[in-house]
Each structure stands twice: as structure tokens, then as C-alpha cells.
Design an enzyme around this catalytic site. Structure first.
Site, PDB file in Angstrom:
ATOM      1  N   ASP A 103     -17.205   5.832 -24.429  1.00 30.72           N
ATOM      2  CA  ASP A 103     -15.945   5.348 -24.995  1.00 30.72           C
ATOM      3  C   ASP A 103     -15.878   3.824 -24.875  1.00 30.72           C
ATOM      4  O   ASP A 103     -16.546   3.233 -24.017  1.00 30.72           O
ATOM      5  CB  ASP A 103     -14.748   5.951 -24.246  1.00 30.72           C
ATOM      6  N   LYS A 104     -15.005   3.238 -25.661  1.00 28.44           N
ATOM      7  CA  LYS A 104     -14.867   1.770 -25.652  1.00 28.44           C
ATOM      8  C   LYS A 104     -14.561   1.254 -24.239  1.00 28.44           C
ATOM      9  O   LYS A 104     -15.063   0.216 -23.813  1.00 28.44           O
ATOM     10  CB  LYS A 104     -13.754   1.380 -26.629  1.00 28.44           C
TER      11      LYS A 104
END
Ligand code: URA
Length: 233
Positions: A103-104
Site C-alpha cells: 500500500d502507499k
């Protein structure tokens, strides 16, 4: 038309500096004719050789990246900074992609490669490659959470997770080992226990262990031992 030194470095086999040295040393030929000018413009279709050996399209490349938070794992996402943008110019157009996504806001180990079959093997659900994450949560982790992860959690939407391992490091931090990679899996698993994730970092991917000597955002080619480990798993 493309600069000769760029054409060589785009293979991933030589850095731009090494390419310039090879060219100046007279070891590079274009269409059978030696060329000593790194800046010479060559046709994309022109056969280029180093010491008489064709350079080919590009060789396989395997990089370990310490992904920082704030960059996305896709190769091209308008409006977002991608993991590819953290790499040098010579790695931009050789078909690199991340083997699996983080994920970011997740940090840690990401393998970047242009070896599709290898990535496919490591990511295949059938391969059950271990992924280990260091996780911090809001709340107190306890033995019930360890048991629930070991038994295989069922998420709120009915998704069933394979059994994993949760090793408590403190009341609010742990290592969690999963053998699959469902969407936002760690966050969703711990949220289902009422303990939302506040920090997540992947520290292992199969046999690869995050090199803690790599600062966030830095990367390096896999070393020989690591290459052997991913091919001999
Ligand atoms: N699980 C998550 O929730 N996020 C990641 O980035 C990786 C695993």
C-alpha cells in the site's frame, strides 16, 4: 535514434558510466563498425555488440527496494509518485515492475524485476511464499489474536484467510507472517480484531530479508546469495 551509451545502459547490464568506458575503449560496434563516441545516435534496429557479442534487448534485473511511505507500487499512476521513479535513469525503460504490491503508506521490502516468470512463481497463490510484516496497532494485541491468526481469520465480508502466524513483540507491535497476499490483508485482518494498523513494514518476502542497511527509498541489485535463494526455493 538513441544515444549509444543509453542503448547499452537500457539493457540493465551496464551503468551509463560503464557503458561510456566500454565505448571509449573501442569494445562496442554498431552494425559491425567500432564506435568510440558515447553520444553517437544509433538507430533502434541497428545491431550493437560488445566484444563481438550482441547486447540483446535487456537482461533480467532484480532489485531490492526499501519502499518508503508515500509512493505507490504501480509502475504508472497519474498524480502519484511511483516506486519506479525512485530508480536511476538506466532502470526506467527495461520493463521493471514490482513483484507484488505494498500500500502507499506501507514501507519495506519490494522486489523489482523484469523477470515475469519468476515474479509469477513467487506471487502465485499456489507457491505460498511467506511474507513477514512488522506491524503496529492501536490497541493491545494478545493471545486471542495469536490464536485467531493461527486458525485462519474470516474477515467482515466473508473472505477467509489462510492460517498465519502472529508473534507478539510488545502490546501493540508484532511480526505477522502470511502465505498469501489479499488486498490490504494485514490491515483488514487486524481491523477485524478491533486493532487497526497504525504502521506496517514488510521485512521479508520469501527468502529475501530486507537489508536494513538500505535507507528508505534506496535500492540495490540482489546479491548472489539472494539470487540463488529466489531461484532455488
Ligand atoms: N497488507 C496490507 O494491509 N497492506 C500492505 O501493504 C501489505 C499487506
Amino acid at each position: 535514434m538513441e544515444r549509444l551509451d543509453k542503448r547499452l545502459s537500457a539493457t540493465g547490464k551496464w551503468s551509463r558510466k560503464e557503458a561510456r568506458e566500454l565505448i571509449r575503449a573501442g569494445r562496442v560496434s554498431v552494425g559491425g563498425v567500432p564506435c568510440r563516441a558515447p553520444e553517437a545516435k544509433v538507430d533502434e534496429a541497428a545491431p550493437v555488440t560488445v566484444d563481438g557479442t550482441p547486447i540483446g534487448a535487456h537482461g533480467p534485473v532484480y532489485l531490492m527496494l526499501h519502499k518508503p511511505a508515500g509512493v505507490v507500487s504501480s509502475t504508472d499512476q497519474p498524480g502519484e509518485r511511483t516506486v519506479l521513479e525512485l530508480l536511476g535513469e538506466e532502470y526506467q525503460n527495461i520493463g521493471l515492475f514490482p513483484a507484488g504490491r505494498l500500500d502507499k503508506d506501507t514501507e519495506g521490502l519490494l522486489l523489482l524485476t523484469n523477470d515475469g516468470p519468476l515474479a509469477h512463481r513467487l506471487l502465485s497463490p499456489k507457491s505460498h511464499v511467506d511474507k513477514v510484516y512488522y506491524v503496529e496497532v492501536d490497541g493491545e494485541l494478545d493471545g486471542d489474536d495469536v490464536e485467531a491468526v493461527r486458525a485462519g481469520l474470516t474477515l467482515g465480508d466473508g473472505t477467509v484467510c489462510l492460517p498465519g502466524e502472529l508473534e507478539l513483540l510488545s502490546g501493540h507491535s508484532a511480526h505477522i507472517t502470511l502465505r498469501e497476499g489479499k488486498y490490504h490483508q494485514v490491515k483488514r485482518m487486524l481491523a477485524s480484531r478491533g486493532k487497526p494498523v497504525t504502521y506496517l513494514k514488510r521485512v521479508r518476502f520469501g527468502p529475501l530479508i530486507l537489508d536494513e542497511g538500505l535507507p528508505k527509498g534506496a535500492w540495490r541489485p540482489l546479491n548472489e546469495r539472494e539470487l540463488e535463494s529466489i531461484f532455488c526455493e
